[in-house]
Scaffold this active site. Structure first.
Site, PDB file in Angstrom:
ATOM      1  N   HIS A 158       0.818  -1.208   0.000  1.00 52.59           N
ATOM      2  CA  HIS A 158       0.000   0.000   0.000  1.00 52.59           C
ATOM      3  C   HIS A 158       0.858   1.266   0.000  1.00 52.59           C
ATOM      4  O   HIS A 158       0.327   2.367  -0.100  1.00 52.59           O
ATOM      5  CB  HIS A 158      -0.964   0.013   1.191  1.00 52.59           C
ATOM      6  CG  HIS A 158      -0.283  -0.059   2.524  1.00 52.59           C
ATOM      7  ND1 HIS A 158       0.097  -1.242   3.103  1.00 52.59           N
ATOM      8  CD2 HIS A 158       0.072   0.915   3.393  1.00 52.59           C
ATOM      9  CE1 HIS A 158       0.661  -1.006   4.283  1.00 52.59           C
ATOM     10  NE2 HIS A 158       0.659   0.299   4.473  1.00 52.59           N
ATOM     11  N   HIS A 178       7.132   7.291   4.520  1.00 52.38           N
ATOM     12  CA  HIS A 178       6.483   6.678   3.372  1.00 52.38           C
ATOM     13  C   HIS A 178       5.693   7.753   2.634  1.00 52.38           C
ATOM     14  O   HIS A 178       5.562   8.875   3.111  1.00 52.38           O
ATOM     15  CB  HIS A 178       5.579   5.506   3.801  1.00 52.38           C
ATOM     16  CG  HIS A 178       4.494   5.918   4.745  1.00 52.38           C
ATOM     17  ND1 HIS A 178       4.607   5.843   6.118  1.00 52.38           N
ATOM     18  CD2 HIS A 178       3.249   6.435   4.526  1.00 52.38           C
ATOM     19  CE1 HIS A 178       3.504   6.276   6.689  1.00 52.38           C
ATOM     20  NE2 HIS A 178       2.653   6.643   5.743  1.00 52.38           N
ATOM     21  N   HIS A 183       2.235   8.967   0.034  1.00 54.05           N
ATOM     22  CA  HIS A 183       0.876   8.772  -0.459  1.00 54.05           C
ATOM     23  C   HIS A 183       0.652   9.690  -1.659  1.00 54.05           C
ATOM     24  O   HIS A 183       1.072  10.852  -1.647  1.00 54.05           O
ATOM     25  CB  HIS A 183      -0.154   9.113   0.619  1.00 54.05           C
ATOM     26  CG  HIS A 183      -0.117   8.207   1.800  1.00 54.05           C
ATOM     27  ND1 HIS A 183      -0.879   7.053   1.891  1.00 54.05           N
ATOM     28  CD2 HIS A 183       0.584   8.279   2.964  1.00 54.05           C
ATOM     29  CE1 HIS A 183      -0.633   6.457   3.052  1.00 54.05           C
ATOM     30  NE2 HIS A 183       0.246   7.177   3.725  1.00 54.05           N
ATOM     31  N   HIS A 207       4.979  11.084   4.870  1.00 57.66           N
ATOM     32  CA  HIS A 207       4.720  10.946   6.302  1.00 57.66           C
ATOM     33  C   HIS A 207       5.990  10.459   6.982  1.00 57.66           C
ATOM     34  O   HIS A 207       6.515   9.385   6.640  1.00 57.66           O
ATOM     35  CB  HIS A 207       3.593   9.940   6.572  1.00 57.66           C
ATOM     36  CG  HIS A 207       2.256  10.421   6.142  1.00 57.66           C
ATOM     37  ND1 HIS A 207       1.145   9.587   6.052  1.00 57.66           N
ATOM     38  CD2 HIS A 207       1.825  11.654   5.780  1.00 57.66           C
ATOM     39  CE1 HIS A 207       0.102  10.290   5.652  1.00 57.66           C
ATOM     40  NE2 HIS A 207       0.489  11.546   5.478  1.00 57.66           N
ATOM     41  N   THR A 250      -3.594   6.746   8.994  1.00 53.23           N
ATOM     42  CA  THR A 250      -4.461   6.870   7.810  1.00 53.23           C
ATOM     43  C   THR A 250      -4.649   5.541   7.086  1.00 53.23           C
ATOM     44  O   THR A 250      -5.253   5.508   6.023  1.00 53.23           O
ATOM     45  CB  THR A 250      -3.895   7.919   6.831  1.00 53.23           C
ATOM     46  OG1 THR A 250      -2.613   7.467   6.347  1.00 53.23           O
ATOM     47  CG2 THR A 250      -3.745   9.275   7.503  1.00 53.23           C
ATOM     48  N   VAL A 251      -4.111   4.474   7.645  1.00 53.87           N
ATOM     49  CA  VAL A 251      -4.367   3.114   7.140  1.00 53.87           C
ATOM     50  C   VAL A 251      -4.786   2.262   8.327  1.00 53.87           C
ATOM     51  O   VAL A 251      -4.539   2.616   9.483  1.00 53.87           O
ATOM     52  CB  VAL A 251      -3.117   2.500   6.463  1.00 53.87           C
ATOM     53  CG1 VAL A 251      -2.680   3.336   5.283  1.00 53.87           C
ATOM     54  CG2 VAL A 251      -1.979   2.305   7.449  1.00 53.87           C
TER      55      VAL A 251
END
Length: 271
Positions: A103, A129, A131, A148, A213-214
């Site tokens: 992801h 990571h 997004h 992030h 957020t996951v």
């Protein structure tokens, strides 16, 4: 609407929020899931963002929480709070690896990469990571990319610094990460990586209490969203999008209701 205040009670309110019984405080066992198989970012598949809260019993807060992230930052009432102070980052070079978690693409430090100080609490830097598009929006508008930087305190609570990017010159830190043409699920050593190579931008930032957020969407995360927008190339974003599990569909969670939470902004010129 911006409200300027020097009232230290707002700092006390931050502490109260973190201790609120409505927030599920993070423990050492909590964190973002490394198994992306059960969830996706595509709605209508049965396991998109709207269904995250029913996929796994441990993920119920994804659908029932009141301190969820990301949020829209300029569409709500923002309080100027000079007492927040500048970000105190004390990073240092350390061995790191890059990994495709399905992801997202993540860089993990294997040694002591330094810390972030928030109100006297040290949060050690764990990983960064990306997004795409950005998860946080600004008055309803998303940028092309969001980084992030995830930190954890000795008590297991998390703090995340977010940086958003628009199309322009390539990002130097991301260039180093993407020099490996094939980033798989196995860790690839990057050698010694200095977190200071990440361009964190200006001293202005937003601060609020939110969540991962996951899944499992754990609440109690202290969010710092840097106000300055950095640049990234279209090619870099394309590579990131093609590498993650959902391909060109992206890996950004929709914005979540603010539910009455305060959002602060630090502006050194407002002192």
């Amino acid at each position: 609407m911006l409200i300027n205040t020097n009232n230290k009670s707002f700092l006390i309110l931050i502490s109260l929020l973190l201790l609120s019984s409505h927030i599920y405080l993070l423990t050492a066992e909590d964190g973002e899931t490394d198994n992306e198989t059960p969830f996706t970012y595509i709605e209508g598949t049965g396991n998109g963002p709207k269904e995250w809260g029913v996929i796994d019993p441990h993920w119920q807060v994804c659908g029932k929480g009141h301190y969820q992230s990301p949020i829209d930052l300029l569409d709500q009432r923002v309080v100027i709070l000079p007492n927040l102070g500048e970000l105190h980052k004390d990073y240092k070079p350390a061995p790191a690896v890059v990994k495709n978690r399905g992801h997202d693409i993540s860089v993990f430090w294997k040694g002591d990469a330094g810390k972030l100080d928030i109100n006297g609490t040290d949060y050690q830097l764990l990983q960064v990571h990306w997004h795409s598009p950005s998860e946080h929006s600004f008055h309803g508008t998303r940028y092309e990319l969001e980084l992030h930087a995830v930190h954890k305190s000795a008590s297991g609570n998390l703090a995340v610094i977010a940086i958003v990017y628009k199309y322009g010159h390539p990002d130097g830190f991301l260039s180093r990460v993407l020099q490996h043409k094939s980033i798989g699920k196995s860790e690839i050593p990057l050698g010694i990586v200095n977190p200071r190579d990440i361009k964190f931008g200006s001293r202005k930032y937003y601060r609020y209490v939110g969540s991962l957020t996951v899944p499992p969407c754990t609440e109690g995360v202290v969010w710092t969203v840097v106000k300055k927008v950095r640049t990234v190339s279209r090619e870099q974003v394309r590579i990131l999008r093609e590498t993650v599990h959902d391909g060109l569909k992206g890996n950004a969670r929709p914005t979540q209701p603010l539910d009455g939470r305060p959002v602060w902004i630090y502006n050194p010129r407002a002192k």
